[in-house]
Design a protein around this motif. Sequence first.
Motif, PDB file in Angstrom:
ATOM      1  N   ASN A  75       1.689  -7.952 -15.981  1.00  0.00           N
ATOM      2  CA  ASN A  75       1.323  -7.869 -17.504  1.00  0.00           C
ATOM      3  C   ASN A  75       0.259  -6.643 -18.485  1.00  0.00           C
ATOM      4  OD1 ASN A  75       1.415 -10.472 -17.182  1.00  0.00           O
ATOM      5  ND2 ASN A  75      -0.374 -11.576 -16.720  1.00  0.00           N
ATOM      6  N   ASP A  76       0.053  -6.115 -17.041  1.00  0.00           N
ATOM      7  CA  ASP A  76      -0.714  -4.258 -18.146  1.00  0.00           C
ATOM      8  C   ASP A  76      -0.607  -3.642 -16.984  1.00  0.00           C
ATOM      9  OD1 ASP A  76      -2.584  -3.390 -19.801  1.00  0.00           O
ATOM     10  OD2 ASP A  76      -4.031  -3.195 -18.978  1.00  0.00           O
ATOM     11  N   VAL A  77      -1.068  -2.444 -17.874  1.00  0.00           N
ATOM     12  CA  VAL A  77      -0.677  -1.129 -16.741  1.00  0.00           C
ATOM     13  C   VAL A  77      -2.097   0.082 -17.467  1.00  0.00           C
ATOM     14  CG1 VAL A  77      -0.304   0.959 -15.392  1.00  0.00           C
ATOM     15  CG2 VAL A  77       1.255  -1.261 -15.234  1.00  0.00           C
ATOM     16  N   ASP A  78      -3.059  -0.011 -16.443  1.00  0.00           N
ATOM     17  CA  ASP A  78      -4.267   0.537 -17.500  1.00  0.00           C
ATOM     18  C   ASP A  78      -4.536   2.215 -16.659  1.00  0.00           C
ATOM     19  OD1 ASP A  78      -6.371   1.832 -18.967  1.00  0.00           O
ATOM     20  OD2 ASP A  78      -8.091   0.639 -18.005  1.00  0.00           O
ATOM     21  N   ALA A  79      -4.424   2.980 -17.028  1.00  0.00           N
ATOM     22  CA  ALA A  79      -4.108   4.855 -16.645  1.00  0.00           C
ATOM     23  C   ALA A  79      -5.310   5.709 -16.816  1.00  0.00           C
ATOM     24  CB  ALA A  79      -2.718   5.076 -16.294  1.00  0.00           C
ATOM     25  N   THR A  80      -5.730   6.483 -16.196  1.00  0.00           N
ATOM     26  CA  THR A  80      -6.455   6.897 -16.725  1.00  0.00           C
ATOM     27  C   THR A  80      -6.447   8.572 -16.416  1.00  0.00           C
ATOM     28  OG1 THR A  80      -8.275   4.879 -17.531  1.00  0.00           O
ATOM     29  CG2 THR A  80      -8.906   8.057 -16.933  1.00  0.00           C
ATOM     30  N   MET A  81      -6.617   9.247 -16.689  1.00  0.00           N
ATOM     31  CA  MET A  81      -5.825  10.959 -15.910  1.00  0.00           C
ATOM     32  C   MET A  81      -7.419  11.157 -15.221  1.00  0.00           C
ATOM     33  SD  MET A  81      -2.981  10.590 -15.906  1.00  0.00           S
ATOM     34  CE  MET A  81      -2.923  12.273 -15.014  1.00  0.00           C
ATOM     35  N   GLU A  82      -7.730  11.671 -14.120  1.00  0.00           N
ATOM     36  CA  GLU A  82      -8.457  12.371 -13.671  1.00  0.00           C
ATOM     37  C   GLU A  82      -8.636  13.471 -12.874  1.00  0.00           C
ATOM     38  OE1 GLU A  82     -10.698   7.474 -12.205  1.00  0.00           O
ATOM     39  OE2 GLU A  82     -10.218   9.020 -10.832  1.00  0.00           O
ATOM     40  N   SER A  83      -9.636  13.608 -12.760  1.00  0.00           N
ATOM     41  CA  SER A  83      -9.217  15.100 -11.724  1.00  0.00           C
ATOM     42  C   SER A  83      -9.155  15.342 -10.780  1.00  0.00           C
ATOM     43  CB  SER A  83     -10.676  16.282 -11.349  1.00  0.00           C
ATOM     44  OG  SER A  83     -11.417  16.665 -12.745  1.00  0.00           O
ATOM     45  N   PRO A  84      -8.092  15.252  -9.992  1.00  0.00           N
ATOM     46  CA  PRO A  84      -7.511  15.421  -8.357  1.00  0.00           C
ATOM     47  C   PRO A  84      -8.143  15.820  -7.221  1.00  0.00           C
ATOM     48  CG  PRO A  84      -6.307  17.652  -9.476  1.00  0.00           C
ATOM     49  CD  PRO A  84      -7.446  16.426 -10.797  1.00  0.00           C
ATOM     50  N   GLU A  85      -8.552  15.158  -6.520  1.00  0.00           N
ATOM     51  CA  GLU A  85      -9.868  15.336  -4.987  1.00  0.00           C
ATOM     52  C   GLU A  85      -8.562  15.726  -4.112  1.00  0.00           C
ATOM     53  OE1 GLU A  85     -11.240  11.636  -4.483  1.00  0.00           O
ATOM     54  OE2 GLU A  85     -12.463  11.377  -6.090  1.00  0.00           O
ATOM     55  N   GLY A  86      -6.979  16.341  -4.006  1.00  0.00           N
ATOM     56  CA  GLY A  86      -7.034  16.871  -3.237  1.00  0.00           C
ATOM     57  C   GLY A  86      -6.207  15.375  -1.787  1.00  0.00           C
ATOM     58  N   ILE A  87      -5.961  14.675  -2.129  1.00  0.00           N
ATOM     59  CA  ILE A  87      -5.328  12.913  -1.347  1.00  0.00           C
ATOM     60  C   ILE A  87      -5.070  13.871  -0.307  1.00  0.00           C
ATOM     61  CG2 ILE A  87      -4.644  11.485  -1.019  1.00  0.00           C
ATOM     62  CD1 ILE A  87      -6.601  10.465  -2.841  1.00  0.00           C
ATOM     63  N   ALA A  88      -4.103  13.836   0.741  1.00  0.00           N
ATOM     64  CA  ALA A  88      -2.768  14.028   1.473  1.00  0.00           C
ATOM     65  C   ALA A  88      -1.959  12.440   1.688  1.00  0.00           C
ATOM     66  CB  ALA A  88      -3.311  15.097   2.751  1.00  0.00           C
ATOM     67  N   GLY A  89      -1.479  12.133   2.046  1.00  0.00           N
ATOM     68  CA  GLY A  89      -0.354  11.082   2.597  1.00  0.00           C
ATOM     69  C   GLY A  89      -0.903   9.609   1.070  1.00  0.00           C
ATOM     70  N   PHE A  90       0.204   8.651   1.629  1.00  0.00           N
ATOM     71  CA  PHE A  90      -0.447   7.140   0.457  1.00  0.00           C
ATOM     72  C   PHE A  90      -0.992   6.165   1.821  1.00  0.00           C
ATOM     73  CE2 PHE A  90       0.121   3.833  -2.275  1.00  0.00           C
ATOM     74  CZ  PHE A  90      -0.112   4.926  -3.187  1.00  0.00           C
ATOM     75  N   GLU A  91      -2.002   6.043   1.526  1.00  0.00           N
ATOM     76  CA  GLU A  91      -2.152   4.338   2.131  1.00  0.00           C
ATOM     77  C   GLU A  91      -2.046   2.738   1.532  1.00  0.00           C
ATOM     78  OE1 GLU A  91      -5.554   5.882   4.456  1.00  0.00           O
ATOM     79  OE2 GLU A  91      -7.308   5.185   2.548  1.00  0.00           O
ATOM     80  N   VAL A  92      -2.322   2.191   1.961  1.00  0.00           N
ATOM     81  CA  VAL A  92      -2.418   0.702   1.865  1.00  0.00           C
ATOM     82  C   VAL A  92      -3.888   0.531   1.761  1.00  0.00           C
ATOM     83  CG1 VAL A  92      -2.543  -1.755   1.713  1.00  0.00           C
ATOM     84  CG2 VAL A  92      -0.214   0.319   1.868  1.00  0.00           C
ATOM     85  N   ARG A  93      -5.090   0.246   1.623  1.00  0.00           N
ATOM     86  CA  ARG A  93      -6.232  -0.189   2.042  1.00  0.00           C
ATOM     87  C   ARG A  93      -6.810  -1.376   1.841  1.00  0.00           C
ATOM     88  NH1 ARG A  93      -9.773   4.656  -1.163  1.00  0.00           N
ATOM     89  NH2 ARG A  93      -8.640   6.713   0.159  1.00  0.00           N
ATOM     90  N   TRP A  94      -7.599  -1.565   2.715  1.00  0.00           N
ATOM     91  CA  TRP A  94      -7.770  -3.206   2.034  1.00  0.00           C
ATOM     92  C   TRP A  94      -9.262  -3.644   1.828  1.00  0.00           C
ATOM     93  CZ3 TRP A  94      -3.710  -5.700   4.101  1.00  0.00           C
ATOM     94  CH2 TRP A  94      -3.081  -5.337   4.253  1.00  0.00           C
TER      95      TRP A  94
END
Length: 94
Positions: A75-94
């Motif tokens: 229904n909706d996508v709300d995206a906000t640009m922020e300062s990157p934190e240097g995350i490496a890889g992509f994960e599903v969090r619980w």
Amino acid sequence: MSDSDRVRAHVFVSGRVQGVYYRASTRDAARERGVDGWVKNLDDGRVEAVFEGDEERVEAMCEWCETGSRAAEVNDVDATMESPEGIAGFEVRW
């Protein structure tokens, strides 16, 4: 890519986005595009995600979220640009 070329989008997706493989599909789409970050379900039924990488790829992921997994109804996508934190890889969090 230098850190100065990285951008970060913090995204909240609403609609029928839980129980429809949205998180797993987001992870797969991000990995295919070389985007770092994470995705998780929220208690209110939305999905929250963070994407980090070059601007074009991060924008592509934000656009991807508008459709999401095949079974999702976004229904909706709300995206906000922020300062990157240097995350490496992509994960599903619980």
